[in-house]
Design a protein around this motif. Structure first.
Motif, PDB file in Angstrom:
ATOM      1  N   TYR A 315      26.135  67.111  58.575  1.00  0.00           N
ATOM      2  CA  TYR A 315      25.482  67.235  59.885  1.00  0.00           C
ATOM      3  C   TYR A 315      24.679  68.533  59.999  1.00  0.00           C
ATOM      4  CZ  TYR A 315      24.971  67.458  64.974  1.00  0.00           C
ATOM      5  OH  TYR A 315      24.464  67.554  66.252  1.00  0.00           O
ATOM      6  N   VAL A 316      25.249  69.634  59.528  1.00  0.00           N
ATOM      7  CA  VAL A 316      24.525  70.913  59.567  1.00  0.00           C
ATOM      8  C   VAL A 316      24.260  71.434  58.153  1.00  0.00           C
ATOM      9  CG1 VAL A 316      25.260  71.591  61.879  1.00  0.00           C
ATOM     10  CG2 VAL A 316      26.696  72.177  59.906  1.00  0.00           C
ATOM     11  N   LYS A 317      24.089  70.516  57.203  1.00  0.00           N
ATOM     12  CA  LYS A 317      23.765  70.875  55.814  1.00  0.00           C
ATOM     13  C   LYS A 317      22.440  70.181  55.469  1.00  0.00           C
ATOM     14  CE  LYS A 317      27.842  72.788  55.710  1.00  0.00           C
ATOM     15  NZ  LYS A 317      27.994  74.253  55.891  1.00  0.00           N
ATOM     16  N   PHE A 318      21.337  70.712  55.994  1.00  0.00           N
ATOM     17  CA  PHE A 318      20.053  70.019  55.965  1.00  0.00           C
ATOM     18  C   PHE A 318      19.564  69.698  54.562  1.00  0.00           C
ATOM     19  CE2 PHE A 318      18.409  71.735  60.342  1.00  0.00           C
ATOM     20  CZ  PHE A 318      19.392  71.004  60.973  1.00  0.00           C
ATOM     21  N   PHE A 319      19.809  70.577  53.598  1.00  0.00           N
ATOM     22  CA  PHE A 319      19.261  70.370  52.253  1.00  0.00           C
ATOM     23  C   PHE A 319      19.978  69.264  51.485  1.00  0.00           C
ATOM     24  CE2 PHE A 319      18.137  75.022  52.819  1.00  0.00           C
ATOM     25  CZ  PHE A 319      16.802  74.766  53.091  1.00  0.00           C
ATOM     26  N   PHE A 320      21.077  68.764  52.027  1.00  0.00           N
ATOM     27  CA  PHE A 320      21.809  67.667  51.383  1.00  0.00           C
ATOM     28  C   PHE A 320      22.033  66.506  52.357  1.00  0.00           C
ATOM     29  CE2 PHE A 320      22.447  70.995  48.420  1.00  0.00           C
ATOM     30  CZ  PHE A 320      22.755  70.414  47.201  1.00  0.00           C
ATOM     31  N   ARG A 321      21.206  66.426  53.386  1.00  0.00           N
ATOM     32  CA  ARG A 321      21.382  65.403  54.413  1.00  0.00           C
ATOM     33  C   ARG A 321      20.122  64.558  54.553  1.00  0.00           C
ATOM     34  NH1 ARG A 321      21.373  66.979  60.853  1.00  0.00           N
ATOM     35  NH2 ARG A 321      20.517  65.003  61.596  1.00  0.00           N
ATOM     36  N   ASP A 322      20.299  63.259  54.496  1.00  0.00           N
ATOM     37  CA  ASP A 322      19.257  62.350  54.954  1.00  0.00           C
ATOM     38  C   ASP A 322      19.939  61.127  55.540  1.00  0.00           C
ATOM     39  OD1 ASP A 322      20.041  60.780  52.828  1.00  0.00           O
ATOM     40  OD2 ASP A 322      18.089  60.724  51.858  1.00  0.00           O
ATOM     41  N   SER A 323      19.188  60.068  55.823  1.00  0.00           N
ATOM     42  CA  SER A 323      19.749  58.910  56.516  1.00  0.00           C
ATOM     43  C   SER A 323      20.816  58.200  55.689  1.00  0.00           C
ATOM     44  CB  SER A 323      18.642  57.920  56.887  1.00  0.00           C
ATOM     45  OG  SER A 323      17.955  57.488  55.717  1.00  0.00           O
ATOM     46  N   LEU A 324      20.814  58.400  54.367  1.00  0.00           N
ATOM     47  CA  LEU A 324      21.768  57.722  53.492  1.00  0.00           C
ATOM     48  C   LEU A 324      22.887  58.637  53.007  1.00  0.00           C
ATOM     49  CD1 LEU A 324      19.288  55.686  51.253  1.00  0.00           C
ATOM     50  CD2 LEU A 324      20.587  54.862  53.232  1.00  0.00           C
ATOM     51  N   HIS A 325      22.643  59.945  52.989  1.00  0.00           N
ATOM     52  CA  HIS A 325      23.583  60.884  52.381  1.00  0.00           C
ATOM     53  C   HIS A 325      24.272  61.715  53.458  1.00  0.00           C
ATOM     54  CE1 HIS A 325      20.685  59.851  49.230  1.00  0.00           C
ATOM     55  NE2 HIS A 325      21.682  60.029  48.396  1.00  0.00           N
ATOM     56  N   HIS A 326      25.461  61.295  53.834  1.00  0.00           N
ATOM     57  CA  HIS A 326      26.242  62.010  54.836  1.00  0.00           C
ATOM     58  C   HIS A 326      27.425  62.739  54.222  1.00  0.00           C
ATOM     59  CE1 HIS A 326      24.705  59.607  58.602  1.00  0.00           C
ATOM     60  NE2 HIS A 326      23.773  60.320  58.003  1.00  0.00           N
ATOM     61  N   GLN A 327      27.493  62.738  52.891  1.00  0.00           N
ATOM     62  CA  GLN A 327      28.531  63.474  52.192  1.00  0.00           C
ATOM     63  C   GLN A 327      27.908  64.327  51.101  1.00  0.00           C
ATOM     64  OE1 GLN A 327      31.220  60.255  50.936  1.00  0.00           O
ATOM     65  NE2 GLN A 327      32.661  60.906  52.513  1.00  0.00           N
ATOM     66  N   LEU A 328      28.564  65.433  50.784  1.00  0.00           N
ATOM     67  CA  LEU A 328      28.089  66.307  49.724  1.00  0.00           C
ATOM     68  C   LEU A 328      28.508  65.764  48.368  1.00  0.00           C
ATOM     69  CD1 LEU A 328      29.022  69.752  51.297  1.00  0.00           C
ATOM     70  CD2 LEU A 328      26.733  68.771  51.101  1.00  0.00           C
ATOM     71  N   PRO A 329      27.736  66.076  47.314  1.00  0.00           N
ATOM     72  CA  PRO A 329      28.162  65.703  45.961  1.00  0.00           C
ATOM     73  C   PRO A 329      29.504  66.363  45.632  1.00  0.00           C
ATOM     74  CG  PRO A 329      25.862  66.409  45.975  1.00  0.00           C
ATOM     75  CD  PRO A 329      26.428  66.755  47.316  1.00  0.00           C
ATOM     76  N   PRO A 330      30.320  65.745  44.793  1.00  0.00           N
ATOM     77  CA  PRO A 330      31.611  66.343  44.411  1.00  0.00           C
ATOM     78  C   PRO A 330      31.422  67.745  43.838  1.00  0.00           C
ATOM     79  CG  PRO A 330      31.459  64.077  43.639  1.00  0.00           C
ATOM     80  CD  PRO A 330      30.099  64.437  44.151  1.00  0.00           C
ATOM     81  N   GLY A 331      32.223  68.673  44.316  1.00  0.00           N
ATOM     82  CA  GLY A 331      32.169  70.039  43.800  1.00  0.00           C
ATOM     83  C   GLY A 331      31.177  70.944  44.492  1.00  0.00           C
ATOM     84  N   VAL A 332      30.347  70.403  45.406  1.00  0.00           N
ATOM     85  CA  VAL A 332      29.321  71.206  46.070  1.00  0.00           C
ATOM     86  C   VAL A 332      29.830  71.708  47.415  1.00  0.00           C
ATOM     87  CG1 VAL A 332      27.040  71.160  47.166  1.00  0.00           C
ATOM     88  CG2 VAL A 332      27.386  70.088  44.922  1.00  0.00           C
ATOM     89  N   ARG A 333      29.603  72.984  47.671  1.00  0.00           N
ATOM     90  CA  ARG A 333      29.856  73.575  48.979  1.00  0.00           C
ATOM     91  C   ARG A 333      28.636  74.389  49.384  1.00  0.00           C
ATOM     92  NH1 ARG A 333      34.050  71.951  52.507  1.00  0.00           N
ATOM     93  NH2 ARG A 333      35.551  70.894  51.133  1.00  0.00           N
ATOM     94  N   ILE A 334      28.332  74.348  50.673  1.00  0.00           N
ATOM     95  CA  ILE A 334      27.145  75.037  51.191  1.00  0.00           C
ATOM     96  C   ILE A 334      27.577  76.004  52.282  1.00  0.00           C
ATOM     97  CG2 ILE A 334      24.893  74.760  52.259  1.00  0.00           C
ATOM     98  CD1 ILE A 334      24.906  71.881  51.170  1.00  0.00           C
ATOM     99  N   PHE A 335      27.248  77.276  52.093  1.00  0.00           N
ATOM    100  CA  PHE A 335      27.533  78.328  53.061  1.00  0.00           C
ATOM    101  C   PHE A 335      26.217  78.594  53.791  1.00  0.00           C
ATOM    102  CE2 PHE A 335      30.178  78.520  49.367  1.00  0.00           C
ATOM    103  CZ  PHE A 335      31.444  78.927  49.789  1.00  0.00           C
ATOM    104  N   ASN A 336      26.131  78.170  55.037  1.00  0.00           N
ATOM    105  CA  ASN A 336      24.799  78.189  55.648  1.00  0.00           C
ATOM    106  C   ASN A 336      24.846  78.245  57.164  1.00  0.00           C
ATOM    107  OD1 ASN A 336      25.673  75.423  56.120  1.00  0.00           O
ATOM    108  ND2 ASN A 336      23.518  74.910  56.450  1.00  0.00           N
ATOM    109  N   LYS A 337      23.649  78.412  57.742  1.00  0.00           N
ATOM    110  CA  LYS A 337      23.464  78.278  59.191  1.00  0.00           C
ATOM    111  C   LYS A 337      22.129  77.615  59.440  1.00  0.00           C
ATOM    112  CE  LYS A 337      24.709  78.398  63.349  1.00  0.00           C
ATOM    113  NZ  LYS A 337      24.003  77.110  63.493  1.00  0.00           N
ATOM    114  N   VAL A 338      22.140  76.606  60.311  1.00  0.00           N
ATOM    115  CA  VAL A 338      20.919  75.883  60.664  1.00  0.00           C
ATOM    116  C   VAL A 338      20.575  76.116  62.129  1.00  0.00           C
ATOM    117  CG1 VAL A 338      21.396  74.067  58.957  1.00  0.00           C
ATOM    118  CG2 VAL A 338      22.111  73.752  61.354  1.00  0.00           C
ATOM    119  N   GLY A 339      19.368  75.678  62.485  1.00  0.00           N
ATOM    120  CA  GLY A 339      18.954  75.704  63.879  1.00  0.00           C
ATOM    121  C   GLY A 339      17.819  74.725  64.100  1.00  0.00           C
TER     122      GLY A 339
END
Length: 434
Positions: A315-339
């Motif tokens: 939801y707040v991981k824009f670089f790994f989010r689109d209409s089909l991808h609502h989960q991160l790839p296995p092993g990936v974590r994103i430390f971020n802030k969106v607006g």
């Protein structure tokens, strides 16, 4: 030496330093060529019109030496700190850091990020906050505000941190750390500029309700530099939905240049890599707390208990989010802030793939407002901004997966023990004001 003098001197020096390239965006051939390899039509359409979309991108390669010490190489597309974009909820990142810093500097026995913090009001424009039913204790705290601000970008959480730190301290602190071209002028509610200069009285209580620390209402009498105007669009709707046929004025609004946001995130993830003057005064457990909630997913969290369907993993991981991808790839974590607000969407991320042993930083902002009208809620977030962010993120991620490194990074510092959602009967939280 007065703060006004220091501020004016800083503004002069900043202008002097940037004036030779005033209005000249930085773009690197390497990143431009890399992005051309993605032939997605919408992605290329945006890249061909960087001014229309007010596009800015910063990609940071991270390489480790044999002792695991990182070095950083930045690449840019159309980055210009003088080109205004509305930072929206990305300002919640520095507010969280400044809140923790202020707690540490107060040094009051029994007062920390988990201590109950109640907000009072000192005039009719202000609101109280005495309880928080999203918290396990039932009471507000800086820790709970940070969780809410990071997990789903809650606006009230930001407002309360703004009221605790105070407008004057916010801006003086950021300027002292070298972020001279930033300004934080307002809460995320409708208030006048003078009302935003005034911040509420705040108190901290122990578990028995005894007063530990009382902070009176404050007023910021420091000046802001509004000499550089920022007006966008061809019209805007007022609060009563009346159309005003002139550009919307952002001159007095929050400002956080992309490069400053990128550097602030780096100062959190790699504090030893920035000058001591740019670091926030944080404790070891503060960093651990920040790493957890910058990267923890809403569905993993118990307090607040967010609805996992509405607030899905990306939801707040824009670089790994689109209409089909609502989960991160296995092993990936994103430390971020969106607006996102007024047609602007922004993400500043540090991406780690623990499985494939890769890491990089990526920040970008885009403006999607085809009709040129502000405040009409007709922005192309879903049709343009999100697909673009996803394509950008995947282009860099796939490149990093194939990039050769002299030394495989040890990423154990960023491994976090995340929560497991409890199976209880509490209702989930939906429709957060963000």
């Amino acid at each position: 030496m007065s703060y006004r003098y220091v501020l004016l001197l800083g503004i002069f020096l900043t202008y002097f330093l940037v004036s030779p390239s005033f209005g000249q965006a930085r773009t690197d051939a390497f990143l431009t060529e890399l992005l051309k390899k993605n032939d997605n039509p919408l992605f290329q359409q945006v890249l061909r019109q960087p001014d229309t979309y007010r596009l800015q991108i910063i990609y940071t390669q991270i390489n480790r030496d044999k002792t695991n010490k990182p070095s950083f190489t930045n690449y840019y597309v159309n980055v210009d700190s003088t080109a205004y974009f509305n930072p929206a909820s990305t300002v919640k990142l520095p507010l969280a850091l400044l809140s923790l810093e202020k707690l540490n500097k107060l040094g009051v026995a029994g007062v920390d990020k988990f201590t109950t913090m109640q907000v009072d009001s000192s005039d009719k424009s202000q609101t109280k906050s005495w309880r928080d039913n999203t918290a396990e204790t039932g009471y507000p705290s800086i820790a709970q505000f940070i969780r809410k601000a990071f997990l789903v970008s809650d606006n009230d959480a930001y407002n309360r941190m703004y009221e605790f730190v105070g407008q004057q301290t916010i801006n003086r602190s950021l300027h002292a750390k070298g972020y001279l071209d930033t300004r934080i002028t307002h809460r995320f509610i409708r208030l006048t500029p003078d009302e935003n200069r005034r911040t509420n009285p705040v108190r901290f209580l122990d578990k028995q309700g005894n007063l530990l620390y009382n902070q009176p209402a404050t007023y910021n009498d420091d000046p802001f530099d509004f000499s550089r105007t920022a007006k966008l669009g061809k019209g805007y709707l007022t609060g009563k939905d009346s159309l005003v046929s002139e550009p919307f004025d952002f001159t007095g609004r929050n400002k956080l240049p992309l490069e400053s946001l990128h550097q602030i995130l780096r100062s959190v993830m790699f504090p030893e890599s920035v000058p001591a003057t740019q670091r926030f005064s944080l404790m070891k457990d503060d960093y651990a707390f920040l790493y957890q909630y910058l990267s923890q997913l809403p569905g993993e969290t118990n307090y607040p208990k967010y609805d996992g369907t509405q607030y899905y993993d990306t939801y707040v991981k824009f670089f790994f989010r689109d209409s089909l991808h609502h989960q991160l790839p296995p092993g990936v974590r994103i430390f971020n802030k969106v607006g996102w607000a007024y047609g602007f969407a922004t993400d500043a991320s540090y991406v780690v793939d623990f499985t494939n042993k890769i890491e990089f930083m990526l920040s970008a902002t885009i403006y999607v407002n085809r009709d040129g009208i502000l405040n009409d809620n007709k922005y192309e977030y879903d049709s343009v901004a999100q697909p673009f962010f996803y394509q950008l993120g995947q282009t860099i991620y796939q490149y990093e997966l194939g990039r050769k490194r002299a030394h495989v990074p040890d990423l154990s510092r960023f491994r976090v023990r995340y929560e497991t959602r409890k199976n209880d009967q509490r209702p989930t939280i939906k429709n957060v004001d963000n």
